[in-house]
Design a protein around this motif. Structure first.
Motif, mmCIF file in Angstrom:
data_model
loop_
_atom_site.group_PDB
_atom_site.id
_atom_site.type_symbol
_atom_site.label_atom_id
_atom_site.label_comp_id
_atom_site.label_asym_id
_atom_site.label_seq_id
_atom_site.Cartn_x
_atom_site.Cartn_y
_atom_site.Cartn_z
ATOM 1 N N ASN A 143 0.839 -1.207 0.000
ATOM 2 C CA ASN A 143 0.000 0.000 0.000
ATOM 3 C C ASN A 143 0.877 1.262 0.000
ATOM 4 N N ARG A 144 1.927 1.251 0.828
ATOM 5 C CA ARG A 144 2.805 2.420 0.920
ATOM 6 C C ARG A 144 3.598 2.621 -0.378
ATOM 7 N N MET A 145 4.046 1.507 -0.973
ATOM 8 C CA MET A 145 4.789 1.604 -2.236
ATOM 9 C C MET A 145 3.894 2.206 -3.329
ATOM 10 N N GLN A 146 2.626 1.781 -3.347
ATOM 11 C CA GLN A 146 1.707 2.308 -4.368
ATOM 12 C C GLN A 146 1.520 3.820 -4.232
ATOM 13 N N LYS A 147 1.519 4.302 -2.963
ATOM 14 C CA LYS A 147 1.255 5.734 -2.743
ATOM 15 C C LYS A 147 2.518 6.584 -2.844
ATOM 16 N N SER A 148 3.677 5.918 -2.941
ATOM 17 C CA SER A 148 4.915 6.709 -2.902
ATOM 18 C C SER A 148 5.071 7.584 -4.149
ATOM 19 N N ARG A 149 4.536 7.131 -5.278
ATOM 20 C CA ARG A 149 4.650 7.933 -6.502
ATOM 21 C C ARG A 149 3.896 9.262 -6.343
ATOM 22 N N ASP A 150 2.729 9.180 -5.727
ATOM 23 C CA ASP A 150 1.929 10.377 -5.494
ATOM 24 C C ASP A 150 2.662 11.336 -4.541
ATOM 25 N N GLU A 151 3.224 10.779 -3.449
ATOM 26 C CA GLU A 151 3.963 11.622 -2.488
ATOM 27 C C GLU A 151 5.138 12.311 -3.208
ATOM 28 N N ILE A 152 5.889 11.521 -3.996
ATOM 29 C CA ILE A 152 7.065 12.068 -4.686
ATOM 30 C C ILE A 152 6.663 13.195 -5.637
ATOM 31 N N SER A 153 5.451 13.127 -6.210
ATOM 32 C CA SER A 153 5.043 14.147 -7.193
ATOM 33 C C SER A 153 4.972 15.546 -6.578
ATOM 34 N N HIS A 154 4.997 15.637 -5.243
ATOM 35 C CA HIS A 154 4.887 16.955 -4.590
ATOM 36 C C HIS A 154 6.240 17.618 -4.318
ATOM 37 N N TRP A 155 7.343 17.006 -4.792
ATOM 38 C CA TRP A 155 8.663 17.560 -4.471
ATOM 39 C C TRP A 155 8.832 19.039 -4.841
ATOM 40 N N PRO A 156 8.218 19.542 -5.969
ATOM 41 C CA PRO A 156 8.509 20.950 -6.290
ATOM 42 C C PRO A 156 7.921 21.961 -5.304
ATOM 43 N N GLU A 157 7.071 21.506 -4.386
ATOM 44 C CA GLU A 157 6.466 22.444 -3.422
ATOM 45 C C GLU A 157 7.419 22.767 -2.270
ATOM 46 N N TYR A 158 8.556 22.080 -2.221
ATOM 47 C CA TYR A 158 9.453 22.207 -1.063
ATOM 48 C C TYR A 158 10.594 23.192 -1.342
ATOM 49 N N ASP A 159 11.204 23.709 -0.271
ATOM 50 C CA ASP A 159 12.329 24.648 -0.431
ATOM 51 C C ASP A 159 13.591 23.910 -0.869
ATOM 52 N N TYR A 160 13.783 22.703 -0.355
ATOM 53 C CA TYR A 160 14.980 21.912 -0.663
ATOM 54 C C TYR A 160 14.573 20.461 -0.920
ATOM 55 N N VAL A 161 15.358 19.794 -1.757
ATOM 56 C CA VAL A 161 15.164 18.360 -1.974
ATOM 57 C C VAL A 161 16.519 17.673 -1.783
ATOM 58 N N LEU A 162 16.545 16.620 -0.975
ATOM 59 C CA LEU A 162 17.779 15.862 -0.763
ATOM 60 C C LEU A 162 17.550 14.412 -1.161
ATOM 61 N N VAL A 163 18.496 13.841 -1.892
ATOM 62 C CA VAL A 163 18.435 12.402 -2.194
ATOM 63 C C VAL A 163 19.181 11.688 -1.072
ATOM 64 N N ASN A 164 18.448 10.892 -0.304
ATOM 65 C CA ASN A 164 19.050 10.223 0.849
ATOM 66 C C ASN A 164 19.692 8.903 0.433
ATOM 67 N N ASP A 165 20.919 9.036 -0.123
ATOM 68 C CA ASP A 165 21.662 7.835 -0.501
ATOM 69 C C ASP A 165 22.482 7.410 0.719
ATOM 70 N N ASN A 166 23.559 8.158 0.978
ATOM 71 C CA ASN A 166 24.356 7.887 2.183
ATOM 72 C C ASN A 166 23.778 8.695 3.347
ATOM 73 N N LEU A 167 23.425 8.004 4.421
ATOM 74 C CA LEU A 167 22.729 8.664 5.533
ATOM 75 C C LEU A 167 23.545 9.797 6.153
ATOM 76 N N ASP A 168 24.849 9.554 6.375
ATOM 77 C CA ASP A 168 25.679 10.590 7.020
ATOM 78 C C ASP A 168 25.791 11.828 6.150
ATOM 79 N N VAL A 169 25.934 11.614 4.842
ATOM 80 C CA VAL A 169 26.054 12.757 3.918
ATOM 81 C C VAL A 169 24.753 13.561 3.928
ATOM 82 N N THR A 170 23.625 12.862 3.886
ATOM 83 C CA THR A 170 22.336 13.569 3.891
ATOM 84 C C THR A 170 22.154 14.341 5.196
ATOM 85 N N ALA A 171 22.541 13.728 6.311
ATOM 86 C CA ALA A 171 22.389 14.396 7.607
ATOM 87 C C ALA A 171 23.238 15.671 7.651
#
Ligand code: ADP
Ligand code: 5GP
Length: 214
Positions: A151-179
């Motif tokens: 269910n969560r995987m199905q809804k993730s595409r919809d959640e992702i579609s809202h990225w342009p509404e945010y001030d910043y976008v980070l790709v969380n690949d390496n956790l320490d780098v993202t933090a």
């Protein structure tokens, strides 16, 4: 009460499993003066979750009553349950000049941005490095059934579609780098003019010093 700076409302959103709760925990360790907005929810507690720590767990009637009493800054239906951010602790923290961290979905993000405190929001969207990795993380958390995960995987595409509404976008690949990137963003945003109520007074004192030197 005069405070050195205004509190920021820091919104973290992402598709479920991208890592925002892990990142939020990391930010709380980095700066214990941050106040985490503990949400209310009608979802059942996961193993290890405690009422008042991860969430305030309520039944539908209790949740509805808080909403009707205007006790939520925002609320939304997410994955067939209701979630909301209690208003009072946020207002108290912001008035005291403390930043508040929200782990909420895009609907909540929109409502907080459109609230009276909207001018003081900082919103960050977390993307997973891939959809395969997103699913792996959801499974590795080991907390949800296959049905909940799909269910969560199905809804993730919809959640992702809202990225342009945010001030910043980070790709969380390496956790320490993202933090580290998140810390940089928060540190810089705290220095915005809109977050420093005492600047007018600071410049007034500088100008009076000019006058004294004449
Ligand atoms: P969300 O709050 O976005 O639903 P979580 O913070 O619960 O996601 O993270 C989901 C799972 O992925 C957790 O088991 C977490 O430890 C793991 N995780 C988070 N970030 C990373 C990362 N950068 N690399 C690998 N695993 C991660
Ligand atoms: P979970 O059930 O995995 O803890 O959270 C599911 C989703 O609900 C996540 O996307 C999370 O960000 C979102 N969420 C948690 N609390 C709130 C809240 O108070 N308001 C809104 N709008 N979403 C929330």
């Amino acid at each position: 009460m005069s405070v050195d700076r205004r509190g920021l409302l820091i919104i973290l959103s992402s598709p479920s499993g991208a890592g925002k709760s892990t990142l939020a925990r990391g930010m709380m360790e980095w700066d214990p003066s941050l106040s985490f907005s503990v949400s209310a929810t009608t979802r059942k507690p996961r193993k290890g979750e405690e009422h008042g720590r991860e969430y305030y767990f309520h039944n539908h009637d209790e949740f509805r009553k808080i909403v009707d009493d205007d006790g939520m800054l925002e609320h939304a239906e997410v994955f067939d349950n209701f979630y909301g951010s209690p208003r009072a602790p946020v207002e108290t923290a912001i008035k005291a000049g403390r930043d508040v961290l929200f782990d909420i979905d895009w609907q909540g993000g929109q409502q907080v941005r459109n609230s009276v405190l909207g001018k003081h929001t900082l919103s960050i969207f977390i993307l997973p490095p891939s959809i395969t990795e997103l699913e792996r993380r959801l499974r590795s958390r080991g907390q949800d059934t296959d049905e909940v995960i799909s269910n969560r995987m199905q809804k993730s595409r919809d959640e992702i579609s809202h990225w342009p509404e945010y001030d910043y976008v980070l790709v969380n690949d390496n956790l320490d780098v993202t933090a580290e990137k998140l810390k940089t963003i928060i540190s810089a945003e705290r220095l915005r003019i809109s977050q420093q109520p005492n600047l007018v007074e600071t410049v007034r004192v500088l100008n009076s010093e000019f006058e004294d030197r004449k």
